[in-house]
Scaffold this motif. Structure first.
Motif: not given
Length: 110
Positions: A85-91, A93-104
């Motif tokens: 639903d494009q509500a979250f961006g996921i990245h 790197a180096e053992g960590t998943v960063t979850i960033e809410p999309a700019d709505r």
């Protein structure tokens, strides 16, 4: 909602079930399933089950489902995705998943 972080070492690929409610992760030490939005881990197994032709097999609440997977870029060691639903961006790197809410925010015409 602020950024959230999941420690998932050795991530190989991730994908989402057809409803977008669950995220399947595949690592060098097994699979995990997380609920999208709360990011609570709902299932984990230690059976190695790497994606085959871009498809991972679900466990726990999505057991047996064939999930299209996004694989890590082995040249950079990173992986980038969005929830269906494009509500979250996921990245990853180096053992960590960063979850960033999309700019709505809506654009205001002046």
């Amino acid at each position: 909602m602020p950024q959230q972080f999941l420690n998932i070492g050795g991530l190989v690929a991730l994908g989402f079930d057809p409803t977008g409610e669950f995220m399947l992760t595949i690592t060098h030490s097994g699979r995990g399933v997380f609920r999208v939005g709360t990011w609570e881990r709902l299932a984990r197994d230690i059976e190695l089950a790497y994606p085959n032709a871009g498809i991972g097999i679900g466990i726990g609440p999505i057991a047996g489902l064939r999930i299209p997977m996004i694989s890590i870029n082995y040249d950079t060691g990173e992986l980038a995705a969005q929830t269906p639903d494009q509500a979250f961006g996921i990245h990853y790197a180096e053992g960590t998943v960063t979850i960033e809410p999309a700019d709505r925010r809506d654009t205001i015409d002046q």
